[in-house]
Write an enzyme that holds these catalytic residues in place. Sequence first.
Site, PDB file in Angstrom:
ATOM      1  N   SER A   7      29.338  40.873  58.942  1.00 43.06           N
ATOM      2  CA  SER A   7      28.559  42.085  58.701  1.00 43.06           C
ATOM      3  C   SER A   7      28.613  43.028  59.893  1.00 43.06           C
ATOM      4  O   SER A   7      28.227  42.671  61.007  1.00 43.06           O
ATOM      5  CB  SER A   7      27.101  41.718  58.417  1.00 43.06           C
ATOM      6  OG  SER A   7      26.309  42.878  58.324  1.00 43.06           O
ATOM      7  N   HIS A  32      32.108  43.161  55.846  1.00 40.34           N
ATOM      8  CA  HIS A  32      30.930  43.514  55.057  1.00 40.34           C
ATOM      9  C   HIS A  32      30.306  44.779  55.627  1.00 40.34           C
ATOM     10  O   HIS A  32      29.897  44.807  56.798  1.00 40.34           O
ATOM     11  CB  HIS A  32      29.917  42.377  55.063  1.00 40.34           C
ATOM     12  CG  HIS A  32      28.819  42.557  54.066  1.00 40.34           C
ATOM     13  ND1 HIS A  32      28.981  42.318  52.719  1.00 40.34           N
ATOM     14  CD2 HIS A  32      27.537  42.982  54.222  1.00 40.34           C
ATOM     15  CE1 HIS A  32      27.861  42.559  52.084  1.00 40.34           C
ATOM     16  NE2 HIS A  32      26.963  42.980  52.971  1.00 40.34           N
ATOM     17  N   ASP A  34      27.355  47.411  55.240  1.00 39.60           N
ATOM     18  CA  ASP A  34      26.048  47.705  54.651  1.00 39.60           C
ATOM     19  C   ASP A  34      25.765  49.197  54.741  1.00 39.60           C
ATOM     20  O   ASP A  34      25.640  49.746  55.852  1.00 39.60           O
ATOM     21  CB  ASP A  34      24.950  46.933  55.381  1.00 39.60           C
ATOM     22  CG  ASP A  34      24.963  45.452  55.032  1.00 39.60           C
ATOM     23  OD1 ASP A  34      24.985  45.134  53.833  1.00 39.60           O
ATOM     24  OD2 ASP A  34      24.960  44.626  55.954  1.00 39.60           O
ATOM     25  N   MET A  36      23.069  51.966  54.053  1.00 41.43           N
ATOM     26  CA  MET A  36      21.623  52.091  53.843  1.00 41.43           C
ATOM     27  C   MET A  36      21.199  53.549  53.923  1.00 41.43           C
ATOM     28  O   MET A  36      21.700  54.302  54.762  1.00 41.43           O
ATOM     29  CB  MET A  36      20.863  51.291  54.902  1.00 41.43           C
ATOM     30  CG  MET A  36      21.248  49.830  54.996  1.00 41.43           C
ATOM     31  SD  MET A  36      20.275  49.014  56.281  1.00 41.43           S
ATOM     32  CE  MET A  36      21.117  47.437  56.375  1.00 41.43           C
ATOM     33  N   HIS A  65      28.581  47.220  50.498  1.00 41.59           N
ATOM     34  CA  HIS A  65      27.302  46.925  49.846  1.00 41.59           C
ATOM     35  C   HIS A  65      26.417  48.165  49.908  1.00 41.59           C
ATOM     36  O   HIS A  65      25.946  48.556  50.982  1.00 41.59           O
ATOM     37  CB  HIS A  65      26.641  45.740  50.566  1.00 41.59           C
ATOM     38  CG  HIS A  65      25.320  45.353  49.994  1.00 41.59           C
ATOM     39  ND1 HIS A  65      24.449  44.504  50.652  1.00 41.59           N
ATOM     40  CD2 HIS A  65      24.692  45.682  48.828  1.00 41.59           C
ATOM     41  CE1 HIS A  65      23.374  44.325  49.919  1.00 41.59           C
ATOM     42  NE2 HIS A  65      23.487  45.045  48.816  1.00 41.59           N
ATOM     43  N   MET A  67      23.209  49.673  49.576  1.00 39.46           N
ATOM     44  CA  MET A  67      21.756  49.492  49.519  1.00 39.46           C
ATOM     45  C   MET A  67      21.113  50.870  49.512  1.00 39.46           C
ATOM     46  O   MET A  67      20.437  51.280  50.464  1.00 39.46           O
ATOM     47  CB  MET A  67      21.289  48.655  50.715  1.00 39.46           C
ATOM     48  CG  MET A  67      21.685  47.210  50.612  1.00 39.46           C
ATOM     49  SD  MET A  67      20.978  46.201  51.929  1.00 39.46           S
ATOM     50  CE  MET A  67      22.253  46.389  53.170  1.00 39.46           C
ATOM     51  N   MET A 136      20.844  38.047  48.000  1.00 42.76           N
ATOM     52  CA  MET A 136      20.227  38.419  49.266  1.00 42.76           C
ATOM     53  C   MET A 136      19.245  37.326  49.667  1.00 42.76           C
ATOM     54  O   MET A 136      18.292  37.032  48.939  1.00 42.76           O
ATOM     55  CB  MET A 136      19.494  39.765  49.139  1.00 42.76           C
ATOM     56  CG  MET A 136      20.414  40.966  48.960  1.00 42.76           C
ATOM     57  SD  MET A 136      21.577  41.199  50.344  1.00 42.76           S
ATOM     58  CE  MET A 136      20.452  41.408  51.740  1.00 42.76           C
ATOM     59  N   GLY A 141      17.640  45.459  54.606  1.00 45.25           N
ATOM     60  CA  GLY A 141      17.261  46.606  55.413  1.00 45.25           C
ATOM     61  C   GLY A 141      17.454  46.408  56.897  1.00 45.25           C
ATOM     62  O   GLY A 141      17.651  47.371  57.635  1.00 45.25           O
ATOM     63  N   GLY A 144      19.456  40.215  61.439  1.00 41.11           N
ATOM     64  CA  GLY A 144      18.764  39.284  62.317  1.00 41.11           C
ATOM     65  C   GLY A 144      17.566  38.576  61.727  1.00 41.11           C
ATOM     66  O   GLY A 144      16.807  37.937  62.461  1.00 41.11           O
ATOM     67  N   ASP A 174      23.970  36.686  51.725  1.00 36.23           N
ATOM     68  CA  ASP A 174      23.807  37.571  52.881  1.00 36.23           C
ATOM     69  C   ASP A 174      22.376  37.482  53.392  1.00 36.23           C
ATOM     70  O   ASP A 174      21.429  37.770  52.663  1.00 36.23           O
ATOM     71  CB  ASP A 174      24.131  39.011  52.473  1.00 36.23           C
ATOM     72  CG  ASP A 174      24.034  39.987  53.638  1.00 36.23           C
ATOM     73  OD1 ASP A 174      23.794  39.549  54.774  1.00 36.23           O
ATOM     74  OD2 ASP A 174      24.204  41.199  53.393  1.00 36.23           O
ATOM     75  N   GLY A 175      22.246  37.068  54.647  1.00 35.39           N
ATOM     76  CA  GLY A 175      20.938  37.066  55.285  1.00 35.39           C
ATOM     77  C   GLY A 175      20.610  35.749  55.937  1.00 35.39           C
ATOM     78  O   GLY A 175      20.390  34.749  55.264  1.00 35.39           O
TER      79      GLY A 175
END
Length: 215
Positions: A7, A32, A34, A36, A65, A67, A136, A141, A144, A174-175
Site C-alpha cells: 500500500s 495498492h 488508495d 481518498m 482502490h 474510497m 477491509m 481512511g 497503521g 487490507d488493514g
Amino acid sequence: MIKISPSLLACNFARLEEEIRKIEEGGAHYVHIDVMDGHFVPNISIGIPVVEALRKVTSLTLDVHLMITDPDRYIEEFAKAGADIICVQQEACIHLDRTIRHIKELGKKAAVALNPSTNIHALEYVLPMLDMVLIMSVNPGFGGQAYIPYSTDKIRALRKMTDSMGLKIDIQVDGGVTVDNCHEIKAAGANVLVAGSAIFKAKDVKKAILQLIEY
C-alpha cells in the site's frame, strides 16, 4: 498463489519512484493505490495524476482502490490513467451492477470492497461478475490501524460462498496485515494481501514480502 500488494499510503512520497523500485525488486505483484476524497473517508490522499505517473515507471499491476463518494464519475479517468484493477466500495455505489459492468467494459478487472460492518451477502448477486473482493479489516481512511479480529470469519465465509458458487475469485485483505497474522488470513481463504507499514517501513523489503507469502 499468494499475491502481495504493498500500500502506497505507507511509502515515502518524496521518493515515490525509488519506493516503487524497491517493491518491484522485492517481488511484489501489485501496487495498492488508495484514493481518498475526504468525504467517503475522513482523509484525502492521491488521485489520477499519481496513477498516470506510476503507470509510466512500473509494469506492476496498478491496484486502485476508490474510497470515494460517487466513484462512477471517475472510473473512466482512472482507467485511462492506467489502472489495471479498479475497486469500488459497495457502500458508495447506488447502482453497483452498473458500476461493475462499466469497469469491465473499459477492459479493467473489477473489484468491490466491503467495510468491516458490511455483510458479504451484499455481493451475492454480483459475485459472478467480479474478479476480486476486498475485505477491509480496518475502518478505511487511515494507515497503521490494527486488524479487526472478526475479519477472519468474514474471509472464511466469503471463500465458502465463492466455492459453493464455483467461482475463482481473488479475496484481498487490507488493514493491519502483518507477518504475525498473515497465516490465519491466508488459511481463511485470502490470496491477495495488502500491507503498508509491514513492507515500506521494513529494513529489508524483499524479506518482508517473502515472509508475507511464505508464513
